[in-house]
Design a protein around this motif. Structure first.
Motif, short mmCIF file in Angstrom:
data_model
loop_
_atom_site.label_atom_id
_atom_site.label_comp_id
_atom_site.label_asym_id
_atom_site.label_seq_id
_atom_site.Cartn_x
_atom_site.Cartn_y
_atom_site.Cartn_z
N GLU A 512 -15.02 -61.27 -38.79
CA GLU A 512 -16.04 -62.24 -38.42
C GLU A 512 -15.56 -63.68 -38.68
O GLU A 512 -15.80 -64.58 -37.86
N CYS A 513 -14.87 -63.90 -39.79
CA CYS A 513 -14.34 -65.24 -40.09
C CYS A 513 -13.36 -65.68 -39.00
O CYS A 513 -13.43 -66.81 -38.50
N VAL A 514 -12.46 -64.79 -38.64
CA VAL A 514 -11.46 -65.11 -37.62
C VAL A 514 -12.14 -65.31 -36.27
O VAL A 514 -11.78 -66.21 -35.50
N ARG A 515 -13.12 -64.46 -35.97
CA ARG A 515 -13.84 -64.57 -34.69
C ARG A 515 -14.49 -65.94 -34.53
O ARG A 515 -14.39 -66.59 -33.49
N GLN A 516 -15.16 -66.38 -35.58
CA GLN A 516 -15.84 -67.66 -35.51
C GLN A 516 -14.84 -68.79 -35.22
O GLN A 516 -15.09 -69.66 -34.38
N GLN A 517 -13.73 -68.78 -35.93
CA GLN A 517 -12.75 -69.84 -35.74
C GLN A 517 -12.12 -69.78 -34.35
O GLN A 517 -11.85 -70.81 -33.73
N LEU A 518 -11.89 -68.57 -33.85
CA LEU A 518 -11.30 -68.41 -32.52
C LEU A 518 -12.24 -68.94 -31.44
O LEU A 518 -11.82 -69.68 -30.54
N VAL A 519 -13.52 -68.57 -31.53
CA VAL A 519 -14.49 -69.03 -30.54
C VAL A 519 -14.64 -70.54 -30.61
O VAL A 519 -14.72 -71.23 -29.58
N LEU A 520 -14.69 -71.08 -31.80
CA LEU A 520 -14.78 -72.53 -31.96
C LEU A 520 -13.57 -73.22 -31.34
O LEU A 520 -13.70 -74.25 -30.67
N SER A 521 -12.40 -72.65 -31.57
CA SER A 521 -11.17 -73.25 -31.04
C SER A 521 -11.18 -73.30 -29.53
O SER A 521 -10.81 -74.30 -28.92
N ILE A 522 -11.63 -72.21 -28.90
CA ILE A 522 -11.67 -72.16 -27.44
C ILE A 522 -12.75 -73.08 -26.90
O ILE A 522 -12.54 -73.85 -25.96
N ALA A 523 -13.94 -73.03 -27.51
CA ALA A 523 -15.08 -73.79 -26.99
C ALA A 523 -14.88 -75.29 -27.12
O ALA A 523 -15.37 -76.06 -26.29
N THR A 524 -14.18 -75.74 -28.16
CA THR A 524 -14.00 -77.18 -28.37
C THR A 524 -12.65 -77.68 -27.89
O THR A 524 -12.26 -78.80 -28.18
N GLN A 525 -11.95 -76.85 -27.15
CA GLN A 525 -10.64 -77.25 -26.62
C GLN A 525 -10.80 -78.48 -25.73
O GLN A 525 -11.57 -78.49 -24.78
N GLY A 526 -10.05 -79.53 -26.05
CA GLY A 526 -10.14 -80.76 -25.26
C GLY A 526 -11.36 -81.61 -25.57
O GLY A 526 -11.63 -82.59 -24.87
N ALA A 527 -12.12 -81.26 -26.61
CA ALA A 527 -13.35 -81.98 -26.92
C ALA A 527 -13.06 -83.34 -27.56
O ALA A 527 -12.03 -83.54 -28.20
N GLU A 528 -14.00 -84.26 -27.38
CA GLU A 528 -13.89 -85.59 -27.97
C GLU A 528 -15.20 -85.97 -28.65
O GLU A 528 -16.27 -85.48 -28.26
N VAL A 529 -15.11 -86.83 -29.65
CA VAL A 529 -16.30 -87.32 -30.35
C VAL A 529 -16.63 -88.71 -29.84
O VAL A 529 -15.77 -89.58 -29.75
N THR A 530 -17.90 -88.92 -29.47
CA THR A 530 -18.36 -90.24 -29.01
C THR A 530 -19.60 -90.64 -29.80
O THR A 530 -20.25 -89.81 -30.44
N VAL A 531 -19.92 -91.92 -29.75
CA VAL A 531 -21.09 -92.47 -30.45
C VAL A 531 -21.99 -93.14 -29.42
O VAL A 531 -21.53 -93.95 -28.61
N ASP A 532 -23.31 -92.79 -29.44
CA ASP A 532 -24.23 -93.39 -28.46
C ASP A 532 -24.76 -94.72 -29.00
O ASP A 532 -24.37 -95.19 -30.08
N GLU A 533 -25.68 -95.33 -28.23
CA GLU A 533 -26.19 -96.65 -28.59
C GLU A 533 -27.01 -96.65 -29.88
O GLU A 533 -27.23 -97.70 -30.49
N HIS A 534 -27.45 -95.47 -30.32
CA HIS A 534 -28.22 -95.37 -31.56
C HIS A 534 -27.36 -95.00 -32.75
O HIS A 534 -27.87 -94.75 -33.84
N GLY A 535 -26.05 -94.93 -32.55
CA GLY A 535 -25.14 -94.61 -33.64
C GLY A 535 -24.99 -93.12 -33.90
O GLY A 535 -24.35 -92.72 -34.86
N ARG A 536 -25.58 -92.28 -33.03
CA ARG A 536 -25.47 -90.84 -33.21
C ARG A 536 -24.14 -90.34 -32.65
O ARG A 536 -23.70 -90.80 -31.60
#
Length: 653
Positions: A512-536
């Motif tokens: 289960e630990c490995v599964r979670q990390q694997l799914v996260l790795s695939i799902a967030t592949q190429g992801a970026e963090v942005t900030v909106d006008e409210h600072g979120r």
């Protein structure tokens, strides 16, 4: 051509700068682990693995009681990376010295190599020997275990080994581990195999953990000159030669790999294919008779030097290979055509483009080929890998074969994006945590993430890329594309099966630990963090379910489980293929869908059937339902009914 991946780098120079001992970044990382008995180094081409081995081996000879060093490479041409090398002049305490007599990768007399190997072990004062994997396997058949004690073995291109009992190199490694006191340093640029067979048995692999990992992104990001890498696929119909004018840019230094002789893409004998490619380049007007380099005039009047490694004539091949090994200037070669060579360990630093014709089912082979164009050199700012592949014809009888090959191509492209790009470090997020993301270190905190054991942590840190390769090249990808609305089934039922098969000794909690990390790795592949006008802060996941991004404070493993991480594969296909072909592929996928499992059926009936009944006023879904999820629930109902009948008849499930 649709470029599926195009990655830019910062050109920091970190990976090529040397310290006071003459070591580059990756080599320092390896040298810090020099006292370990079993060491596994995963690093890309051109990162300096061969010299890293020299540093470790010389320290073992001087300080760790090792009396002999044996380096094994898959083929003779790679042996040149381990020739005598001056190290003292750059700050190290000793030089790497290999006598010609015990460099068994030089010369053509193979009959005496086993005898020389035994002489080296038993009576020679020489300390270092270099040979091929084949020579090592043959020679050790005549050597007793005790003769291998206190020896250090450097195994290059370690992925040639396998846990399969019939793999000679794998069994040799196992013998060294279980029956001798030998030390081992294993090196590879791709710690996975095309056949999905593990390289080491789980109990042996633990001895090499944690491994030294130096990924592609870190390597390329630290270059001085190369700043971007493109990975893409181009499709053709009919014969591939008709697509060569579009795929081949003759102004770029290019390595062309033609299809395997028996491959479905080969339309003629290999010599005729080479002649056709050269004819597309231009007209042969001369030849360097000494080195067998063809001089070809392009339609716009340029003269190009073209090498042919497909030629079987021994003298011609030897002359050309010798020329290639001694190239020391950019204008020495423009285009090289090869078949089974010029992959592992081949060094042509000016190569800008790798044009690979036909499907390559092995991800290892793809990684190795890409490595031929990613070496850093002055004047080269971009490298490009192009895979020219057949486009499935909706009318052809063997469409399922084409579909299967196409899925492999997509899997490889997704894997390569993972290999080449920086990865997130996922950590547990509790409700009272304030810090959510650390952009500098790419740390992402996720609610509900399980704390891994040491064994699970080693897999997560060292093998997540190889595990992703296994998942993407399995039937899971087909099921994911055919059932993209049922993400939970894919992530919670199908993926754990793959993990359990690859690591059979893991506990349910560790899976289960490995599964979670694997799914996260695939799902967030190429992801970026942005900030909106409210600072979120939002993480923008490349998926149709998250077009607007997910607020970081709300990111949880439950949310990720609801996202089909394979959706992007479908999108890539939709971009690159015509609607007609896509429909044919979808039909073939539906035909080849794997049978339902008990785990999937239970999950569907427990979590999805009640929702369906509630939304449809108590109705039960049927196989004729047009909604994919409803149809799958109906399949689960039939599946469970069938299992009940079998149990009543046999008493077994």
């Amino acid at each position: 051509m649709e470029k599926l991946v195009n990655i830019s780098y910062n050109q920091t120079g970190a990976s090529t700068n040397v310290d006071a001992m003459g070591m580059r970044e990756m080599q320092r990382m390896v040298y810090e682990q020099r006292n370990r008995k079993y060491l596994l180094v995963k690093a890309p081409p051109a990162s300096g693995k061969s010299r890293a081995l020299m540093f470790v081996a010389l320290d073992k000879l001087a300080n760790q009681g090792i009396r002999k060093v044996i380096v094994a490479v898959p083929e003779k041409s790679i042996g040149r990376s381990f020739r005598s090398t001056e190290l003292k002049r750059y700050g190290f305490f000793d030089d790497w010295q290999v006598s010609d007599y015990f460099n068994l990768c030089s010369g053509s007399d193979d009959s005496r190599k086993s005898a020389r190997f035994k002489e080296f072990l038993r009576s020679s004062p020489n300390r270092i020997l270099v040979c091929t994997h084949a020579t090592l396997r043959n020679a050790l058949k005549e050597v007793r275990d005790e003769e291998l004690n206190d020896c250090f073995f450097g195994i290059d291109e370690f992925h040639h080994g396998s846990a399969d009992a019939y793999n000679d190199l794998g069994e040799l490694i196992r013998r060294l581990i279980t029956s001798t006191s030998a030390h081992i340093m294993a090196m590879t640029g791709s710690y996975f195999r095309g056949d999905q067979m593990p390289i080491l048995r789980p109990e042996d692999e633990q001895l090499f953990m944690p491994s030294v990992n130096y990924d592609y992104y870190r390597q390329l990001n630290g270059y001085k000159y190369l700043k971007s890498l493109g990975l893409g696929y181009q499709f053709y119909t009919g014969k591939f030669i008709t697509a060569i004018p579009e795929a081949l840019d003759t102004t770029k230094k290019t390595l062309i790999h033609i299809p395997p002789v028996q491959g479905r893409e080969s339309y003629a004998k290999k010599y005729d294919i080479v002649a056709d490619i050269i004819a597309e380049i231009g007209e042969v007007v001369d030849e360097d008779a000494e080195h067998f380099i063809k001089i070809v005039r392009t339609p716009d009047g340029r003269l190009l030097k073209v090498g042919d490694l497909v030629e079987d004539n021994v003298a011609q091949r030897a002359a050309l290979q010798s020329y290639l090994q001694r190239m020391d200037r950019k204008d020495a070669l423009d285009i090289l055509i090869a078949l089974g060579t010029a992959k592992e360990g081949f060094d042509w630093q000016w190569c800008e483009v790798c044009l690979t014709i036909g499907m390559r089912a092995s991800m290892t082979e793809v990684v190795q080929i890409i490595g031929r164009c990613t070496r850093d050199c002055e004047g080269k700012t971009h490298a490009q890998f192009i895979n020219l592949v057949p486009c499935p014809d909706a009318a052809q009888e063997e469409v399922s074969v084409a579909v299967n090959n196409m899925l492999k191509a997509i899997a490889v492209s997704l894997l390569m994006e993972q290999v080449m790009a920086p990865k997130w470090d996922f950590r547990t997020k509790r409700d009272d945590d304030e810090e959510v993301v650390d952009r500098k270190n790419r740390v992402l905190h996720v609610k509900g993430l399980a704390e891994p054991t040491e064994r699970a942590k080693a897999i997560i840190e060292n093998d997540i890329t190889e595990l992703k390769a296994t998942v993407l090249s399995s039937d899971i990808l087909k099921q994911a594309m055919a059932n993209d609305a049922i993400a939970e089934v894919i992530t919670q039922s199908l993926i754990p099966k793959v993990i359990q098969e690859k690591y059979p000794t893991l506990t349910e909690q560790e899976v289960e630990c490995v599964r979670q990390q694997l799914v996260l790795s695939i799902a967030t592949q190429g992801a970026e963090v942005t900030v909106d006008e409210h600072g979120r802060e939002f993480i923008n996941i490349a998926n149709k379910f998250c077009d607007k991004g997910v607020e970081l404070s709300k990111l949880s493993i439950n949310l990720i489980d609801s996202i089909n991480p394979f959706q992007r594969a479908y999108e890539i296909m939709a971009k690159s293929l015509t609607p007609e072909v896509l429909r044919a592929i979808q039909f073939s996928i539906e035909e080849q869908r794997s049978d339902m499992s008990i785990e999937e059926a239970v999950l569907l009936l427990k979590n999805y059937l009640p929702k369906y009944k509630e939304e449809h006023h108590g109705a039960i879904p049927t196989l004729s339902d047009t909604e994919p999820l409803a149809k799958r629930i109906a399949l689960a109902i039939d599946f469970v009914a069938k299992k009940k009948r079998e149990y009543l008849q046999t008493g077994k499930l």
